[in-house]
Design an enzyme around this catalytic site. Sequence first.
Site, PDB file in Angstrom:
ATOM      1  N   ASP A 123      -0.377  11.060  -0.213  1.00  0.00           N
ATOM      2  CA  ASP A 123      -1.677  10.389  -0.062  1.00  0.00           C
ATOM      3  C   ASP A 123      -2.831  11.237  -0.580  1.00  0.00           C
ATOM      4  OD1 ASP A 123      -0.115   8.537   1.208  1.00  0.00           O
ATOM      5  OD2 ASP A 123      -1.403   8.377   2.977  1.00  0.00           O
ATOM      6  N   ASP A 183       5.074   0.058   1.569  1.00  0.00           N
ATOM      7  CA  ASP A 183       4.978   1.461   1.985  1.00  0.00           C
ATOM      8  C   ASP A 183       6.328   2.017   2.443  1.00  0.00           C
ATOM      9  OD1 ASP A 183       3.618   3.830   2.349  1.00  0.00           O
ATOM     10  OD2 ASP A 183       2.227   3.062   3.848  1.00  0.00           O
ATOM     11  N   TRP A 228       5.653   7.492  -2.235  1.00  0.00           N
ATOM     12  CA  TRP A 228       5.063   8.827  -2.013  1.00  0.00           C
ATOM     13  C   TRP A 228       5.524   9.912  -2.978  1.00  0.00           C
ATOM     14  CZ3 TRP A 228       6.304   8.895   3.928  1.00  0.00           C
ATOM     15  CH2 TRP A 228       5.655   7.819   4.548  1.00  0.00           C
TER      16      TRP A 228
HETATM   17  C1  GLA Z   1       0.689   5.565   3.823  1.00  0.00           C
HETATM   18  C2  GLA Z   1       0.253   5.196   2.410  1.00  0.00           C
HETATM   19  C3  GLA Z   1      -1.259   5.036   2.377  1.00  0.00           C
HETATM   20  C4  GLA Z   1      -1.689   3.971   3.379  1.00  0.00           C
HETATM   21  C5  GLA Z   1      -1.179   4.315   4.758  1.00  0.00           C
HETATM   22  C6  GLA Z   1      -1.416   3.196   5.748  1.00  0.00           C
HETATM   23  O1  GLA Z   1       0.243   6.824   4.184  1.00  0.00           O
HETATM   24  O2  GLA Z   1       0.673   6.155   1.479  1.00  0.00           O
HETATM   25  O3  GLA Z   1      -1.712   4.718   1.070  1.00  0.00           O
HETATM   26  O4  GLA Z   1      -1.198   2.723   2.963  1.00  0.00           O
HETATM   27  O5  GLA Z   1       0.215   4.600   4.760  1.00  0.00           O
HETATM   28  O6  GLA Z   1      -0.925   3.499   7.015  1.00  0.00           O
END
Ligand code: GLA
Length: 558
Positions: free
Chosen positions: A221, A165, A203
């Site tokens: 997300d 991440d 992201w």
């Molecule tokens: C980010 C990721 C999500 C998830 C969260 C966990 O937002 O993009 O997919 O893994 O962190 O905290």
Amino acid sequence: MRKLPLLFVGAVVGALGCGGGSSGPPAETDDDFPLPLAAGMAPTPPMGWNSWNKFGCNITGDFVKRTADAMVSTGMKDVGYQFINIDDCWSLATRGADGSLQHDPARFPDGIKPIADYVHGLGLKLGIYGDRGIETCGHRAGSEGHEVQDAMTFESWGVDYLKYDNCPDPGADPGPRIQPQFQAMRDALDGLTRPVVYSVCAWSFYEWATRIGNLQRTTSDIKNEWPSIVANLRQNQNVAAYGGPNHWNDPDMLEVGNSDNGAGEVTDVENQSHFSLWAIVSAPLIAGNNLFDPNMSPATKTILTNKEIIDINQDAMGLQGVRIWEDGSQSLWGKPLNANGARAAVLFNEGAAAVDMTVKFADLGLAPGSAKVRDLQAHTDLGTFKDSFTTSVASHATATLRIVGNEPPRPKGSTFLSEQTPIYAANGLGPVERDMNNGATAAGDGMPIKIRGQTFDKGLGTAAPAAVIYRLGGKCSRFTAQVGVDDATAGQGSARFQVLADGEMLFDSGNVNSTSPAAAIDVDLTGKRRLKLLVTNADDGSAQDRASWGDARVECDP
Ligand code: GLA
């Protein structure tokens, strides 16, 4: 938006389920189907389950094991789901005395290794979550500066998949700052003996991520809300040319079934569309719902275990399906499949009312004429139709189809590619143009191709990233073109032109920009079956990366 061509209502020319039926001479066929599966760790999009979308930090080791059991008992394992992925919150904020990551003893009292052993015992694989920075998004310890140690820890536990991440929030324009951190974990994983699928979760799309990860997040997300699902689908589609074996574009994990608790955010019809569209764009199919009976409704289970739709996702040809046209709230998505004349098609109606929608077979890169159409949601052969197929599509619904017709004829003699039908065309901005440059938005909005002052009457107008594939039938000898960033970009833009045939790289321009001279391509195609013209971003992408292929032509047998 490209205007939808005139609707042709397909005439049924054969009885239900009947094959063939086309008039005229038999089409030449590619005789190399089925193509073999690519080598590597993710030859097809990874399939599995992840804890985050439904459960967030509310997970325990026991719950993960029972979810693995459910993956078997629900039949999900049988249709291809493989990974049980633990997301954020399995670990502590502080490292151990030896600097190693620590499992949270309250949630995972026995640690991770027994869970991996258990999951492996079921014939499944275990995934875990880490982070490139000093802390995860859930404020647990991140791997920055500990990449090798953490990779070795994961290996010692038997981890098969790492989602990595992007916290703490890297701020604006983070690409150059976060790339070395994602690369450091890539290098650490390369040092292991255990193969670990690497999911880069940055992201947003970055070209470097396609070289680092086996899958790369292209979006922020996803939420269990219809507009979020559609937004992620759209954001993922402009980079379709980059999707492929071992580097799949990831519009984020599935939300299918996450309204089963009565919240009602997303309907079953919308969940079916979500799944069909993720399938055709070759997205990783990582379920994110509660798999336990009765939480997983029959409708959700039917969607997630539809083997015929999973098959289009897992197709060994390894291409990301593309949006072929969009007209207001309707769109056609298509993907070539690993069989002669076979295509997947999804007709998608985002509108508020049911509407008749038509897929013209030519829009899927098939030759005009008859094709067999199968409804993959209803598991029903619909018949053989001439030139097109029309069906009613409900609001927010999809028709998910497998269409088998004839491949377009191979090029004959000396011919411009702009006069041939590609079997696949992915493009960064609007459609690939014939005999004009790329105008960035609608079909036919370009101007004459011009590279450093030289105008070309013939050629292709692409915008990075683009991938265009033509069949050659093993009967062509040569491909020539003059390529460069088009003069229309007025001094901006950059691109990298590559030519591949049957997977072999025949030409690579390296990075060029709007002042680089036109590059001359002249490559041997003898015996090759498929020609792929690829344009990648020489940087991280700009609306000015308009890449022109002047005088693109092939020499082939008559
Ligand atoms: C980010 C990721 C999500 C998830 C969260 C966990 O937002 O993009 O997919 O893994 O962190 O905290």
